[in-house]
Design a protein around this motif. Structure first.
Motif, mmCIF file in Angstrom:
data_model
loop_
_atom_site.group_PDB
_atom_site.id
_atom_site.type_symbol
_atom_site.label_atom_id
_atom_site.label_comp_id
_atom_site.label_asym_id
_atom_site.label_seq_id
_atom_site.Cartn_x
_atom_site.Cartn_y
_atom_site.Cartn_z
ATOM 1 N N ASP A 128 -16.274 13.027 11.338
ATOM 2 C CA ASP A 128 -16.345 13.419 9.928
ATOM 3 C C ASP A 128 -14.976 13.834 9.419
ATOM 4 O O ASP A 128 -14.859 14.500 8.390
ATOM 5 C CB ASP A 128 -17.354 14.551 9.729
ATOM 6 N N CYS A 129 -13.936 13.436 10.134
ATOM 7 C CA CYS A 129 -12.558 13.776 9.770
ATOM 8 C C CYS A 129 -11.939 12.660 8.938
ATOM 9 O O CYS A 129 -12.189 11.479 9.191
ATOM 10 C CB CYS A 129 -11.710 14.003 11.024
ATOM 11 N N SER A 130 -11.126 13.031 7.967
ATOM 12 C CA SER A 130 -10.447 12.042 7.143
ATOM 13 C C SER A 130 -8.969 12.375 7.047
ATOM 14 O O SER A 130 -8.570 13.540 7.038
ATOM 15 C CB SER A 130 -11.074 11.972 5.749
ATOM 16 N N LEU A 131 -8.164 11.319 6.982
ATOM 17 C CA LEU A 131 -6.709 11.455 6.981
ATOM 18 C C LEU A 131 -6.131 10.841 5.712
ATOM 19 O O LEU A 131 -6.142 9.625 5.550
ATOM 20 C CB LEU A 131 -6.130 10.753 8.213
ATOM 21 N N PRO A 132 -5.617 11.663 4.791
ATOM 22 C CA PRO A 132 -4.954 11.119 3.605
ATOM 23 C C PRO A 132 -3.483 10.822 3.907
ATOM 24 O O PRO A 132 -2.763 11.660 4.431
ATOM 25 C CB PRO A 132 -5.089 12.246 2.584
ATOM 26 N N GLY B 6 0.804 -1.211 0.000
ATOM 27 C CA GLY B 6 0.000 0.000 0.000
ATOM 28 C C GLY B 6 0.836 1.259 0.000
ATOM 29 O O GLY B 6 1.807 1.372 0.747
ATOM 30 N N ASP B 7 0.454 2.210 -0.847
ATOM 31 C CA ASP B 7 1.190 3.465 -0.962
ATOM 32 C C ASP B 7 0.330 4.694 -0.696
ATOM 33 O O ASP B 7 0.861 5.797 -0.624
ATOM 34 C CB ASP B 7 1.827 3.572 -2.349
ATOM 35 N N TRP B 8 -0.983 4.518 -0.578
ATOM 36 C CA TRP B 8 -1.823 5.641 -0.179
ATOM 37 C C TRP B 8 -3.070 5.130 0.524
ATOM 38 O O TRP B 8 -3.458 3.969 0.391
ATOM 39 C CB TRP B 8 -2.191 6.533 -1.363
ATOM 40 N N LEU B 9 -3.674 6.041 1.261
ATOM 41 C CA LEU B 9 -4.860 5.693 2.041
ATOM 42 C C LEU B 9 -5.616 6.977 2.340
ATOM 43 O O LEU B 9 -5.009 7.995 2.684
ATOM 44 C CB LEU B 9 -4.436 5.023 3.354
ATOM 45 N N ASN B 10 -6.925 6.954 2.175
ATOM 46 C CA ASN B 10 -7.790 8.065 2.585
ATOM 47 C C ASN B 10 -8.700 7.504 3.673
ATOM 48 O O ASN B 10 -9.756 6.951 3.398
ATOM 49 C CB ASN B 10 -8.588 8.598 1.391
#
Length: 266
Positions: A221-225, A210-214
């Motif tokens: 309601d918070c998201s972490l890229p 894995g190289d990215w994640l959202n």
């Protein structure tokens, strides 16, 4: 609210005074910053990473990893495996909202698919200048060269850019996890599995680990890229792009100077 260093000093002095680790008077730091601000501006047009098909002699592509919510517009960047709970926010802000996050990828069989730049797309306007993201904690006394910059350190090969409220949400979530098991750590007991699952679901420009994640922080309601950091561990700048009206139109995390870096590789 769009922050711009050409505006009133009082707002920035207030922000600086709120930074617990700033050990010099706010006005002194700000005056020093104003004297070196132009030297720290990005000379390259980072928007071309997301509009051109070739940069130098390398083909590039754009990977859209989806929308990210920035509930306050006060943002930070760091290695999420190391400093997610402690990273300081930038003095510059963006309007609160939800924005696409995109990655400029340099596909290569020889060097692997590398993430050169990450963009938070605040608007469709074109940037006319790029201002280095600053936390108010930088040491400005040393002589700065034309290519010098301040940035964030990466020790685990990953970076992130998120809202300060997302940082607080993660702290609360991780505190609950630690109550259940005090021996866990974010990489091995959270992000490692999530990154692998995301790579299976979205294999384009990703390795099996894995190289990215959202990632949406549970029950918020918070998201972490999260995204791989160019060539890996290092020290990377963040730039705020301003349009002709002086408003922030994008924020860029620059991992690779494509023309220079690939020319050196060859």
């Amino acid at each position: 609210m769009n922050c711009c260093w050409d505006g009133s000093k009082s707002e920035y002095i207030k922000k600086l005074n709120q930074q617990e680790e700033t050990d010099m008077p706010a006005t002194e730091w700000l005056n020093k910053y104003q004297s070196v601000k132009d030297k720290l501006a990005c000379k390259a047009d980072l928007e071309t990473y997301f509009t051109e098909k070739m940069i130098g002699n390398m083909a590039v592509d754009v990977l859209d990893i989806g929308p990210v919510h920035f509930p306050t517009g006060t943002i930070f960047a760091c290695d999420p495996m190391v400093e997610l709970e402690d990273a300081l926010p930038f003095l510059q802000t963006i309007p609160a909202g939800t924005y696409p996050v995109k990655i400029c990828v340099v596909p290569s069989e020889q060097y692997g698919d590398r993430y050169a730049c990450v963009k938070v797309e605040v608007s469709q306007e074109k940037p006319v200048r790029y201002e280095l993201g600053m936390t108010g904690n930088e040491e400005l006394d040393a002589a700065l060269g034309d290519d010098d910059y301040f940035g964030f350190g990466v020790d685990a090969g990953m970076g992130c850019i998120a809202d300060i409220q997302t940082q607080a949400a993660f702290k609360a979530y991780w505190a609950r996890r630690l109550e259940e098991d005090p021996d866990i750590d974010p990489y091995n007991d959270l992000f490692c599995d999530l990154l692998e699952e995301n790579a299976k679901a979205h294999p384009e420009y990703q390795g099996s680990c894995g190289d990215w994640l959202n990632w949406p922080v549970p029950d918020t309601d918070c998201s972490l890229p999260i995204f791989a950091s160019g060539w890996g561990d290092g020290y990377y700048p963040v730039y705020f792009g301003y349009d002709a009206k002086g408003e922030v139109c994008a924020v860029y995390v620059r991992f690779i100077d494509i023309e220079t870096s690939y020319r050196e590789q060859e």
